[in-house]
Design an enzyme around this catalytic site. Structure first.
Site, PDB file in Angstrom:
ATOM      1  N   LYS A 124      14.884   9.250   2.683  1.00  0.00           N
ATOM      2  CA  LYS A 124      14.281   8.181   3.492  1.00  0.00           C
ATOM      3  C   LYS A 124      14.956   6.801   3.241  1.00  0.00           C
ATOM      4  CE  LYS A 124       9.501   9.078   4.421  1.00  0.00           C
ATOM      5  NZ  LYS A 124       9.466  10.306   3.524  1.00  0.00           N
ATOM      6  N   SER A 143       2.842   5.032  -1.140  1.00  0.00           N
ATOM      7  CA  SER A 143       2.716   5.538  -2.531  1.00  0.00           C
ATOM      8  C   SER A 143       3.841   6.451  -2.693  1.00  0.00           C
ATOM      9  CB  SER A 143       1.310   6.290  -2.723  1.00  0.00           C
ATOM     10  OG  SER A 143       1.466   7.377  -1.993  1.00  0.00           O
ATOM     11  N   GLU A 193       5.654  22.179   8.760  1.00  0.00           N
ATOM     12  CA  GLU A 193       4.663  21.326   8.165  1.00  0.00           C
ATOM     13  C   GLU A 193       3.797  22.293   7.198  1.00  0.00           C
ATOM     14  OE1 GLU A 193       2.762  18.497  10.981  1.00  0.00           O
ATOM     15  OE2 GLU A 193       2.380  20.298  11.788  1.00  0.00           O
ATOM     16  N   GLY A 249      -1.785  20.726   6.928  1.00  0.00           N
ATOM     17  CA  GLY A 249      -1.545  19.341   7.465  1.00  0.00           C
ATOM     18  C   GLY A 249      -0.763  19.703   8.701  1.00  0.00           C
ATOM     19  N   ASP A 260      -0.820  18.519  11.940  1.00  0.00           N
ATOM     20  CA  ASP A 260      -1.016  17.556  12.925  1.00  0.00           C
ATOM     21  C   ASP A 260       0.196  17.638  13.990  1.00  0.00           C
ATOM     22  OD1 ASP A 260       0.254  16.794  10.490  1.00  0.00           O
ATOM     23  OD2 ASP A 260       0.445  14.780  11.858  1.00  0.00           O
ATOM     24  N   SER A 318      14.667  17.806   1.780  1.00  0.00           N
ATOM     25  CA  SER A 318      14.508  16.474   2.000  1.00  0.00           C
ATOM     26  C   SER A 318      14.278  15.567   0.939  1.00  0.00           C
ATOM     27  CB  SER A 318      13.220  16.273   2.999  1.00  0.00           C
ATOM     28  OG  SER A 318      12.005  16.972   2.426  1.00  0.00           O
TER      29      SER A 318
HETATM   30  C1  LIG Z   1       8.736  11.353   4.116  1.00  0.00           C
HETATM   31  C2  LIG Z   1       9.014  12.699   3.665  1.00  0.00           C
HETATM   32  C3  LIG Z   1       9.004  13.812   4.502  1.00  0.00           C
HETATM   33  C4  LIG Z   1       8.287  13.918   5.908  1.00  0.00           C
HETATM   34  O1  LIG Z   1       9.164  12.798   6.868  1.00  0.00           O
HETATM   35  P1  LIG Z   1       8.752  12.401   8.220  1.00  0.00           P
HETATM   36  O2  LIG Z   1       9.768  11.495   8.613  1.00  0.00           O
HETATM   37  O3  LIG Z   1       7.525  11.534   7.872  1.00  0.00           O
HETATM   38  O4  LIG Z   1       8.424  13.881   8.996  1.00  0.00           O
HETATM   39  C5  LIG Z   1       9.476  15.162   4.243  1.00  0.00           C
HETATM   40  N1  LIG Z   1      10.069  15.229   2.612  1.00  0.00           N
HETATM   41  C6  LIG Z   1      10.093  14.175   1.933  1.00  0.00           C
HETATM   42  C7  LIG Z   1      10.517  14.206   0.541  1.00  0.00           C
HETATM   43  C8  LIG Z   1       9.714  12.713   2.383  1.00  0.00           C
HETATM   44  O5  LIG Z   1       9.583  11.925   1.489  1.00  0.00           O
END
Ligand SMILES: *Cc1c(COP(=O)(O)O)cnc(C)c1O
Length: 321
Positions: free
Chosen positions: A54, A79, A205, A209, A211, A305
Site C-alpha cells: 500500500k 484501520s 478473495e 468476501g 464481492d 501483499s
Molecule cells: C489492502 C490490502 C489488500 C487488498 O488490496 P486491494 O487493492 O484493496 O485489492 C491485500 N493485502 C493486503 C496486505 C492489504 O493491505
C-alpha cells in the site's frame, strides 16, 4: 476501451517510487515447487516499507499533489495498512495528514500511524459515518481525501509491484494477486497484460468476501455485507468504480480460498520460508499451495501483499490447528 490507468501511468509511478519504495525481493521455494508441480515466484511485499504494497499507491498519489494540496494536507480513513501507508508517505513528503480510525482499532495500529507523524482522529464506527467525517474535513480544511483503492493514482502505484516482478523474472504463465477492493490487481493486470499478453491474471478473495468474484460473474458491481474472515485487508463490500472496469477488461478470473487455507499458508511461510505473511497477504499463495488452482508445469508469479499482524494474534492463529 478507455480505462482509468494505462501502462505509461505505471511506468511514471515506478519513476516516482524509485529510491523511495523498496524494490522487494522475489523468493522461491523447492518445497512449494514440488508441492504444486509449478515454478512459483513470490514477490515479497510483506517486506515493503511499512509492511505492505500500500505504500506504493499512497506515495504515488501524494507525490502528485499540487502545492495547495500539500499545504492543506491529506485525509484518509482506514484501520489497516492504508492508514500507515498514507502516514509514512505524508511524512516523507512533508504533507500534514489526518487519519480517521475507529475507536476499536488495535492500539498497535494507532501507535504506528501516530509514530509516522499523522494526526489520528477516532470515530465510533457504529454511530458515525466515516465517509461523511472525511468529506467534512476535506470541505472545511481543503484537505484531499485519498481512498485505499478506488483512485487511479493509487491503482497505478500498486501496479509497480507486478512491473518489478516481470522485470526480474521475465515471462509468466499466470500471475496470482490478492483482491480486496481491487486496487492492487487492477494496477498489476495493466502491467502484466502490457508486457505479457498471454499471461493469465487471476485474483484471489476470501470465500466469505467474494464481492469481486460475484461482480465479475454477474457483469455489474455486487454489494455484500461486511464479510467475516481473518483476511482483514480484504473485508471490502464491493469493487470500486475505477477498479471494476479494469478488472472486467483485464482479469481472467477471481477464485476464493477459505480462512483455514489461509492459516495453512501462513504456517507454510513461517515454517518453510521463515517469513511472516499476514492472512490477507496469503490469499494469492493459498490458491496455488492449497490446490485451488491447478498450476502444474506453469511459471507462476504470486504477490505476497503484506506482513502486518499483531504477534499475539499471529501466534494464536498458528497455534490453533
Ligand atoms: C489492502 C490490502 C489488500 C487488498 O488490496 P486491494 O487493492 O484493496 O485489492 C491485500 N493485502 C493486503 C496486505 C492489504 O493491505
Amino acid at each position: 476501451m478507455n480505462l482509468s490507468i494505462n501502462h505509461a501511468d505505471i511506468q511514471a509511478a515506478a519513476a516516482r517510487l524509485a529510491g523511495v519504495a523498496h524494490r522487494t525481493p522475489v523468493a522461491t521455494s523447492h518445497t512449494a515447487n514440488e508441492r504444486t508441480g509449478a515454478r512459483l515466484f513470490f514477490k515479497c511485499e510483506n517486506l515493503q516499507r511499512m509492511g505492505a504494497f500500500k505504500f506504493r499507491g499512497a506515495y504515488n498519489a501524494l507525490s502528485q499533489f499540487t502545492p495547495e494540496q500539500r499545504r492543506a494536507g491529506v485525509v484518509a480513513f482506514s484501520s489497516g495498512n492504508h492508514a500507515q501507508a498514507v502516514a509514512l508517505s505524508s511524512r516523507l513528503l512533508g504533507i500534514p495528514a489526518t487519519i480517521l480510525m475507529p475507536t476499536d482499532a488495535p492500539q498497535m495500529k494507532i501507535d504506528a500511524t501516530q509514530g509516522y507523524g499523522a494526526e489520528v482522529q477516532l470515530f465510533d464506527r457504529y454511530k458515525e459515518d466515516r465517509e461523511a467525517i472525511g468529506r467534512k474535513l476535506a470541505d472545511e480544511r481543503g484537505m484531499t481525501l485519498i481512498p485505499p483503492f478506488d483512485h487511479p493514482h493509487v491503482m497505478a502505484g500498486q501496479g509497480t509491484a507486478a512491473l518489478e516482478l516481470i522485470d526480474e523474472i521475465g515471462t509468466l504463465d499466470v500471475l496470482l494477486v490478492c483482491v480486496g477492493g481491487g486496487g492492487l490487481i487492477s494496477g498489476c493486470a495493466v502491467a502484466a497484460k502490457h508486457a505479457l499478453p498471454q499471461c493469465r491474471v487471476i485474483g484471489v478473495e476470501p470465500e466469505a468476501g467474494n464481492d469481486v468474484q460475484q461482480s465479475l460473474r454477474r457483469g455489474e458491481v455486487v454489494h455484500i455485507d461486511v464479510p467475516r474472515t481473518i483476511a482483514d485487508g480484504a473485508q471490502t463490500q464491493a469493487p470500486g468504480r475505477f477498479t471494476f472496469p479494469v478488472i472486467q477488461a483485464l482479469v481472467d478470473d477471481v477464485l476464493t480460498v477459505t480462512d483455514q487455507q489461509l492459516v495453512s499458508t501462513m504456517r507454510f511461510f513461517a515454517e518453510r520460508m521463515k517469513m511472516v505473511v499476514e492472512p490477507t497477504g496469503c490469499l494469492a499463495a493459498a490458491a496455488a499451495l492449497e490446490g485451488v488452482l491447478d498450476v502444474r508445469e506453469k511459471k507462476v508469479g504470486v504477490i505476497l501483499s503484506g506482513g502486518n499482524i499483531d504477534v499475539t494474534r499471529y501466534a494464536a492463529l498458528l497455534g490453533g490447528s
